[in-house]
Design a protein around this motif. Structure first.
Motif, PDB file in Angstrom:
ATOM      1  N   HIS A 264       0.859  -1.193   0.000  1.00  0.00           N
ATOM      2  CA  HIS A 264       0.000   0.000   0.000  1.00  0.00           C
ATOM      3  C   HIS A 264       0.891   1.237   0.000  1.00  0.00           C
ATOM      4  O   HIS A 264       1.746   1.394   0.874  1.00  0.00           O
ATOM      5  N   LEU A 265       0.674   2.115  -0.983  1.00  0.00           N
ATOM      6  CA  LEU A 265       1.475   3.333  -1.053  1.00  0.00           C
ATOM      7  C   LEU A 265       0.672   4.436  -1.713  1.00  0.00           C
ATOM      8  O   LEU A 265      -0.406   4.213  -2.261  1.00  0.00           O
ATOM      9  N   GLY A 266       1.226   5.639  -1.650  1.00  0.00           N
ATOM     10  CA  GLY A 266       0.563   6.819  -2.193  1.00  0.00           C
ATOM     11  C   GLY A 266       0.517   7.921  -1.160  1.00  0.00           C
ATOM     12  O   GLY A 266       0.372   7.665   0.040  1.00  0.00           O
ATOM     13  N   ALA A 267       0.648   9.164  -1.633  1.00  0.00           N
ATOM     14  CA  ALA A 267       0.735  10.309  -0.721  1.00  0.00           C
ATOM     15  C   ALA A 267      -0.181  11.424  -1.190  1.00  0.00           C
ATOM     16  O   ALA A 267       0.282  12.453  -1.708  1.00  0.00           O
ATOM     17  N   PRO A 268      -1.501  11.275  -1.054  1.00  0.00           N
ATOM     18  CA  PRO A 268      -2.412  12.377  -1.394  1.00  0.00           C
ATOM     19  C   PRO A 268      -2.133  13.583  -0.505  1.00  0.00           C
ATOM     20  O   PRO A 268      -1.606  13.450   0.598  1.00  0.00           O
ATOM     21  N   GLU A 269      -2.505  14.754  -0.993  1.00  0.00           N
ATOM     22  CA  GLU A 269      -2.120  15.997  -0.323  1.00  0.00           C
ATOM     23  C   GLU A 269      -3.165  16.507   0.647  1.00  0.00           C
ATOM     24  O   GLU A 269      -3.037  17.630   1.153  1.00  0.00           O
ATOM     25  N   ALA A 270      -4.196  15.751   0.916  1.00  0.00           N
ATOM     26  CA  ALA A 270      -5.212  16.108   1.905  1.00  0.00           C
ATOM     27  C   ALA A 270      -5.637  14.837   2.623  1.00  0.00           C
ATOM     28  O   ALA A 270      -5.344  13.724   2.183  1.00  0.00           O
ATOM     29  N   ALA A 271      -6.340  15.014   3.746  1.00  0.00           N
ATOM     30  CA  ALA A 271      -6.747  13.874   4.562  1.00  0.00           C
ATOM     31  C   ALA A 271      -7.542  12.874   3.726  1.00  0.00           C
ATOM     32  O   ALA A 271      -8.525  13.230   3.062  1.00  0.00           O
ATOM     33  N   THR A 272      -7.102  11.618   3.752  1.00  0.00           N
ATOM     34  CA  THR A 272      -7.701  10.571   2.928  1.00  0.00           C
ATOM     35  C   THR A 272      -7.802   9.287   3.739  1.00  0.00           C
ATOM     36  O   THR A 272      -6.850   8.907   4.424  1.00  0.00           O
ATOM     37  N   LEU A 273      -8.938   8.634   3.657  1.00  0.00           N
ATOM     38  CA  LEU A 273      -9.134   7.348   4.314  1.00  0.00           C
ATOM     39  C   LEU A 273      -8.800   6.218   3.347  1.00  0.00           C
ATOM     40  O   LEU A 273      -9.280   6.198   2.213  1.00  0.00           O
TER      41      LEU A 273
END
Length: 432
Positions: free
Chosen positions: A193-202
């Motif tokens: 599991h990876l990824g870096a969205p720029e706002a709060a994410t569930l």
């Protein structure tokens, strides 16, 4: 009773159910799939939202999940494919491991892979009715669009990559993984599991594992999401006679991460070998609640956890092993250790054995503390500077688990990620 807290949990549950009702008709799947979604929503409504007063959720950062949006990210298959293509051009994805088939999901949607993957309608949904301690798994059953459904008859090596993109920022992503091994089959499985969205994410994931007689699953789980992600994964495994389930869990990312796992050793001679590490810094919270149930004779559990909490991070690991009266001859070993590095850091370890038969061999232990001053002094007296000395001691501490990762490429990746979490360790990254 705290009335305000009770009302807040009720409001959170109401919001979850409202978000579900708002998208239920647009979610993909057959009529049986929609019925399964409705059953999951009804079950969550009956169980209720978790509370910190419940011992299963005492150390979880529930506020991070309660602040989340639950509606799935509105991302099309074409958008997901374009995101993957861009990341591949930029070289932003981890290189594939030799000999492994790779399946890629972007924001919960299947994008590419050599193996055919069906959508989320599953006729056997009633077989996995998540109990209260695994209730967040119901979110995925309600909202997920796709599932990585793997049925192995023979021998296979598969990597499943779940990527959360910037397009999902402020929404929710629901990865789902279903694994079934036929009798005598062998699978090496990497779940990443990876990824870096720029706002709060569930990111709410659920995983079901069903191992047939004498099957063997080596399951490598790597969580490296960005700091704005609230990550929860729920795992339920059934292990049949003489089957073996090997888990290597690595938790480095996400602002908040919660693993809820239940392993049922259901057949004579079934075994689970669960080795996990976590490294936290800043204000990360990593929490694991693992329950292993010995329900048949001659079953075995080996459980190891190593965690390092730096700065103001908080780590928790609760390992509960239950040996029933129907499981004479069982063996259980637990070793839970935590290293506190930050002045505001915290580690909570809870080894628990519940034994209902006399014919067992069992041992457990837990320890939490700081680096050994005597060992540090010894290394300093041999000419090492303080940074190298501290780094060596931390590396040796994590090495109890890292050395059990028998895929060299993945072990190197785990070592790199661990080093990135620990200020003293990067100087050692070039060491063999």
């Amino acid at each position: 009773m705290n009335v305000a807290a009770t009302l807040q949990r009720s409001e959170v549950l109401d919001r979850v159910l409202r978000d579900y009702r708002s998208v239920a008709d647009s979610l993909p799947g057959s009529p049986s799939a929609h019925s399964a979604r409705e059953r999951a929503a009804g079950q969550l409504a009956d169980i209720g939202w978790p509370s910190a007063r419940d011992e299963y959720w005492r150390y979880a950062n529930l506020r991070a999940f309660e602040r989340s949006a639950y509606r799935p990210a509105a991302v099309s298959s074409a958008q997901s494919a374009a995101t993957l293509s861009a990341l591949q051009r930029e070289g932003a994805l981890p290189p594939p491991l030799a000999g492994f088939e790779r399946l890629v999901y972007v924001d919960g949607v299947f994008v590419t892979g050599a193996r055919s993957v069906a959508h989320a309608d599953r006729a056997d949904g009633s077989d996995w009715d998540w109990p209260a301690e695994l209730r967040l798994g119901l979110l995925c059953d309600m909202f997920a669009s796709d599932a990585a459904r793997l049925y192995v008859h023979g021998t296979a090596a598969i990597e499943v990559l779940f990527l959360t993109s910037s397009a999902a920022a402020g929404a929710a992503v629901y990865p789902r993984l279903q694994v079934q091994l036929a009798a005598g089959s062998r699978l090496q499985l990497i779940e990443r599991h990876l990824g870096a969205p720029e706002a709060a994410t569930l990111v709410a994931c659920n995983v079901t594992i069903d191992l047939g007689r004498e099957a063997n699953l080596s399951h490598y789980r790597l969580q490296q999401c960005g700091r704005h992600v609230a990550f929860t994964d729920t795992l339920w495994a059934r292990v049949s006679e003489q089957a073996q389930y090997h888990v290597r869990g690595m938790s480095f990312g996400a602002g908040t991460a919660r693993t809820s796992a239940r392993v049922q050793l259901a057949g004579r001679g079934a075994s689970v070998d669960w080795q996990a590490i976590a490294a936290g810094r800043a204000e990360q919270v990593h929490d694991t609640e693992l329950r292993v149930e010995h329900g048949a004779p001659d079953t075995r559990t080996d459980e190891t956890f190593r965690g390092i909490a730096d700065e103001r991070s908080r780590l928790a690991f609760s390992g509960r092993i239950q040996i029933s009266a129907a499981a004479p001859g069982s063996q259980a070993q637990q070793s839970l250790k935590g290293l506190i590095e930050g002045t505001g850091a915290e580690i909570d370890l809870r080894p628990q054995l519940e034994i209902n038969t006399h014919e067992v061999r069992a041992a457990h232990g837990a320890s939490t503390g700081r680096l050994d001053d005597n060992l540090l002094f010894y290394l300093l007296s041999r000419g090492l500077d303080r940074q190298h000395a501290r780094g060596l001691l931390k590396w040796a501490f994590l090495g109890d688990v890292l050395r059990t990762i028998d895929l060299p490429g993945l072990r190197a990746e785990a070592e790199r990620l661990a080093a990135g979490q620990l200020p003293d360790v990067p100087v050692l990254a070039v060491l063999p």
